[in-house]
Design a protein around this motif. Structure first.
Motif, PDB file in Angstrom:
ATOM      1  N   THR A 141      -9.499  -6.452  -6.869  1.00  0.00           N
ATOM      2  CA  THR A 141      -8.736  -5.736  -5.841  1.00  0.00           C
ATOM      3  C   THR A 141      -7.680  -4.840  -6.471  1.00  0.00           C
ATOM      4  OG1 THR A 141      -9.049  -7.565  -4.295  1.00  0.00           O
ATOM      5  CG2 THR A 141      -7.308  -5.994  -3.782  1.00  0.00           C
ATOM      6  N   LEU A 142      -6.934  -5.395  -7.428  1.00  0.00           N
ATOM      7  CA  LEU A 142      -5.888  -4.608  -8.073  1.00  0.00           C
ATOM      8  C   LEU A 142      -6.482  -3.431  -8.844  1.00  0.00           C
ATOM      9  CD1 LEU A 142      -2.849  -4.340  -8.592  1.00  0.00           C
ATOM     10  CD2 LEU A 142      -3.154  -5.763 -10.634  1.00  0.00           C
ATOM     11  N   LYS A 143      -7.590  -3.666  -9.527  1.00  0.00           N
ATOM     12  CA  LYS A 143      -8.230  -2.575 -10.268  1.00  0.00           C
ATOM     13  C   LYS A 143      -8.606  -1.425  -9.348  1.00  0.00           C
ATOM     14  CE  LYS A 143     -10.191  -4.329 -14.550  1.00  0.00           C
ATOM     15  NZ  LYS A 143     -11.423  -4.512 -15.338  1.00  0.00           N
ATOM     16  N   VAL A 144      -9.192  -1.763  -8.222  1.00  0.00           N
ATOM     17  CA  VAL A 144      -9.599  -0.727  -7.267  1.00  0.00           C
ATOM     18  C   VAL A 144      -8.388   0.043  -6.755  1.00  0.00           C
ATOM     19  CG1 VAL A 144     -10.551  -0.348  -4.954  1.00  0.00           C
ATOM     20  CG2 VAL A 144     -11.746  -1.852  -6.560  1.00  0.00           C
ATOM     21  N   GLU A 145      -7.331  -0.691  -6.388  1.00  0.00           N
ATOM     22  CA  GLU A 145      -6.158  -0.047  -5.807  1.00  0.00           C
ATOM     23  C   GLU A 145      -5.438   0.840  -6.819  1.00  0.00           C
ATOM     24  OE1 GLU A 145      -5.511  -0.012  -2.702  1.00  0.00           O
ATOM     25  OE2 GLU A 145      -6.983  -1.534  -2.093  1.00  0.00           O
ATOM     26  N   LEU A 146      -5.364   0.394  -8.072  1.00  0.00           N
ATOM     27  CA  LEU A 146      -4.703   1.210  -9.088  1.00  0.00           C
ATOM     28  C   LEU A 146      -5.570   2.407  -9.481  1.00  0.00           C
ATOM     29  CD1 LEU A 146      -3.055  -1.419 -11.487  1.00  0.00           C
ATOM     30  CD2 LEU A 146      -2.103  -0.303  -9.457  1.00  0.00           C
ATOM     31  N   LYS A 147      -6.868   2.180  -9.609  1.00  0.00           N
ATOM     32  CA  LYS A 147      -7.753   3.267 -10.039  1.00  0.00           C
ATOM     33  C   LYS A 147      -7.757   4.420  -9.043  1.00  0.00           C
ATOM     34  CE  LYS A 147     -12.444   4.271 -11.611  1.00  0.00           C
ATOM     35  NZ  LYS A 147     -13.813   3.718 -11.860  1.00  0.00           N
ATOM     36  N   LYS A 148      -7.761   4.114  -7.757  1.00  0.00           N
ATOM     37  CA  LYS A 148      -7.829   5.213  -6.790  1.00  0.00           C
ATOM     38  C   LYS A 148      -6.528   6.002  -6.712  1.00  0.00           C
ATOM     39  CE  LYS A 148      -7.192   2.392  -2.576  1.00  0.00           C
ATOM     40  NZ  LYS A 148      -7.925   1.905  -1.377  1.00  0.00           N
ATOM     41  N   ARG A 149      -5.484   5.461  -7.339  1.00  0.00           N
ATOM     42  CA  ARG A 149      -4.208   6.192  -7.402  1.00  0.00           C
ATOM     43  C   ARG A 149      -3.898   6.652  -8.830  1.00  0.00           C
ATOM     44  NH1 ARG A 149      -3.894   1.879  -3.855  1.00  0.00           N
ATOM     45  NH2 ARG A 149      -3.035   2.331  -1.765  1.00  0.00           N
TER      46      ARG A 149
ATOM     47  N   GLU B 164       0.837  -1.203   0.000  1.00  0.00           N
ATOM     48  CA  GLU B 164       0.000   0.000   0.000  1.00  0.00           C
ATOM     49  C   GLU B 164       0.875   1.258   0.000  1.00  0.00           C
ATOM     50  OE1 GLU B 164      -2.319  -3.058   2.535  1.00  0.00           O
ATOM     51  OE2 GLU B 164      -0.222  -2.447   2.241  1.00  0.00           O
ATOM     52  N   ARG B 165       1.907   1.251   0.821  1.00  0.00           N
ATOM     53  CA  ARG B 165       2.819   2.395   0.872  1.00  0.00           C
ATOM     54  C   ARG B 165       3.549   2.548  -0.456  1.00  0.00           C
ATOM     55  NH1 ARG B 165       7.295   4.009   5.539  1.00  0.00           N
ATOM     56  NH2 ARG B 165       8.279   5.688   4.332  1.00  0.00           N
ATOM     57  N   CYS B 166       3.960   1.442  -1.027  1.00  0.00           N
ATOM     58  CA  CYS B 166       4.650   1.479  -2.318  1.00  0.00           C
ATOM     59  C   CYS B 166       3.777   2.163  -3.376  1.00  0.00           C
ATOM     60  CB  CYS B 166       5.008   0.061  -2.756  1.00  0.00           C
ATOM     61  SG  CYS B 166       5.839  -0.044  -4.353  1.00  0.00           S
ATOM     62  N   LEU B 167       2.527   1.749  -3.504  1.00  0.00           N
ATOM     63  CA  LEU B 167       1.636   2.347  -4.502  1.00  0.00           C
ATOM     64  C   LEU B 167       1.373   3.817  -4.204  1.00  0.00           C
ATOM     65  CD1 LEU B 167      -1.057  -0.419  -5.201  1.00  0.00           C
ATOM     66  CD2 LEU B 167       0.903   0.239  -6.618  1.00  0.00           C
ATOM     67  N   ASN B 168       1.164   4.143  -2.944  1.00  0.00           N
ATOM     68  CA  ASN B 168       0.932   5.545  -2.582  1.00  0.00           C
ATOM     69  C   ASN B 168       2.110   6.423  -2.988  1.00  0.00           C
ATOM     70  OD1 ASN B 168      -1.572   4.989  -1.440  1.00  0.00           O
ATOM     71  ND2 ASN B 168      -0.758   4.813   0.651  1.00  0.00           N
ATOM     72  N   GLU B 169       3.311   5.932  -2.738  1.00  0.00           N
ATOM     73  CA  GLU B 169       4.498   6.735  -3.015  1.00  0.00           C
ATOM     74  C   GLU B 169       4.813   6.793  -4.508  1.00  0.00           C
ATOM     75  OE1 GLU B 169       7.712   5.577  -0.457  1.00  0.00           O
ATOM     76  OE2 GLU B 169       6.682   6.318   1.346  1.00  0.00           O
ATOM     77  N   ILE B 170       4.499   5.724  -5.243  1.00  0.00           N
ATOM     78  CA  ILE B 170       4.656   5.763  -6.700  1.00  0.00           C
ATOM     79  C   ILE B 170       3.831   6.912  -7.267  1.00  0.00           C
ATOM     80  CG2 ILE B 170       3.999   4.568  -8.838  1.00  0.00           C
ATOM     81  CD1 ILE B 170       4.968   1.966  -7.501  1.00  0.00           C
ATOM     82  N   ARG B 171       2.598   7.022  -6.801  1.00  0.00           N
ATOM     83  CA  ARG B 171       1.731   8.106  -7.286  1.00  0.00           C
ATOM     84  C   ARG B 171       2.221   9.467  -6.798  1.00  0.00           C
ATOM     85  NH1 ARG B 171       0.423  10.584 -10.431  1.00  0.00           N
ATOM     86  NH2 ARG B 171      -1.599  11.234 -11.231  1.00  0.00           N
ATOM     87  N   GLU B 172       2.651   9.529  -5.557  1.00  0.00           N
ATOM     88  CA  GLU B 172       3.138  10.799  -5.018  1.00  0.00           C
ATOM     89  C   GLU B 172       4.360  11.299  -5.782  1.00  0.00           C
ATOM     90  OE1 GLU B 172       4.825  12.717  -0.825  1.00  0.00           O
ATOM     91  OE2 GLU B 172       3.801  10.778  -0.784  1.00  0.00           O
ATOM     92  N   ALA B 173       5.180  10.380  -6.247  1.00  0.00           N
ATOM     93  CA  ALA B 173       6.375  10.762  -7.004  1.00  0.00           C
ATOM     94  C   ALA B 173       6.029  11.319  -8.380  1.00  0.00           C
ATOM     95  CB  ALA B 173       7.307   9.565  -7.148  1.00  0.00           C
ATOM     96  N   GLY B 174       4.820  11.036  -8.874  1.00  0.00           N
ATOM     97  CA  GLY B 174       4.384  11.577 -10.152  1.00  0.00           C
ATOM     98  C   GLY B 174       4.119  10.557 -11.246  1.00  0.00           C
ATOM     99  N   TYR B 175       4.424   9.297 -10.983  1.00  0.00           N
ATOM    100  CA  TYR B 175       4.270   8.276 -12.018  1.00  0.00           C
ATOM    101  C   TYR B 175       2.806   7.887 -12.226  1.00  0.00           C
ATOM    102  CZ  TYR B 175       9.312   7.802 -11.764  1.00  0.00           C
ATOM    103  OH  TYR B 175      10.652   8.057 -11.799  1.00  0.00           O
TER     104      TYR B 175
END
Length: 294
Positions: free
Chosen positions: A54-62, A26-37
């Protein structure tokens, strides 16, 4: 040039599906988005959620798009290929639910133990073993294409049977396959990714962007470090810091009108949890700047 940037969990110190030294997903995905990717590779199968919804939801919200999965294994052994195809089946069943995920990055297994550096299979292949390697790559490529419409891109990788420029050139002559060129691994083995990209751009739709500190590489050779030990000591560095001249590399991308994917993949296992995000932010801004310059 229409280059599409992304990143991968290995830039957050992730090498394994489960490992206590790795950042929680979860932290990894949050920080990937925060970095701009906006684009990611899946990373080790089982690290990120591999249930489709599950993956669709997690990626879509970021606001993240999946672009590729990774398949790694012993490509010389015929017995191992059926196991790899079974993993490919599992990955493809997920991957096909994501229209942006067109690629599978295929990597041969290392001939040394990651952590001890001990030789666990022959470093150099005899002719019959090389033919097995080529045949098995072709088999996996054709299987992914005919069954799922997915493209295999082969990733030459440090301490595997396709790592040096000579070996990569031989592979390109022996088989009709495109490459995932990893700038850091290419430099690690003594190659010149700038020259190689210019020569083989028509066979390279997919990039892994990282750099290599050749002073640490020299110490690795002198002291006999394993690959994991060298990574832990910082052998792979930010794109602007190592031996590869990234401005020249991006100039070549502009010359050849590169329109593919460029995935930042800075190996740093193990990484303190607070280390990857600042690196990712600097890297993202640096790559934007040198892209704009061309």
């Amino acid at each position: 040039m229409s280059i599409k940037f992304g990143t991968a969990p290995c830039s957050w110190g992730v090498w394994f599906p489960r490992n206590e030294k790795q950042t929680p997903w979860e932290r990894c995905l949050n920080e990937i988005r925060e970095a701009g990717y906006e684009r990611i590779e899946l990373g080790p199968w089982g690290y990120l959620p591999n249930q489709c919804e599950t993956l669709k939801v997690e990626l879509k919200k970021r606001n993240l798009d999946l672009v590729a999965t990774t398949l790694m294994g012993d490509l010389v052994s015929d017995r191992n290929i059926e196991k790899m195809l079974a993993v490919l089946d599992d990955m493809a069943s997920l991957q096909l639910k994501f229209p942006s995920a067109k690629y599978i990055v295929l990597i041969d297994d290392t001939y040394t133990d990651l952590f001890t550096g001990r030789l666990i299979r022959p470093k150099d292949l005899i002719e019959s073993e090389w033919r097995n390697l080529v045949r098995n790559i072709d088999k996996i490529k054709n299987y992914a294409q005919s069954r799922y419409g997915l493209e295999i891109v082969f990733h030459p990788h440090a301490q595997t049977h396709v790592e040096t420029e000579e070996q990569i050139e031989r592979l390109l002559k022996d088989i009709d396959i495109n490459l995932c060129l990893d700038t850091g691994h290419h430099a690690y083995t003594g190659g010149d990714p700038v020259r190689f990209m210019r020569k083989h751009s028509s066979r390279i739709p997919y990039l892994h962007i990282k750099n290599c500190d050749m002073e640490i590489r020299k110490k690795m050779k002198e002291e006999g470090w394993s690959l994991a030990e060298a990574v832990g000591k910082g052998i792979m560095v930010e794109p602007g810091l190592g031996v590869v001249n990234m401005k020249e590399f991006f100039q070549v991308l502009n010359e050849v009108n590169f329109e593919g994917l460029a995935i930042v993949e800075q190996d740093m296992y193990p990484a303190p949890f607070d280390k990857p995000l600042p690196v990712a932010k600097r890297t993202y801004e640096y790559l934007k700047q040198i892209r704009t310059a061309h």
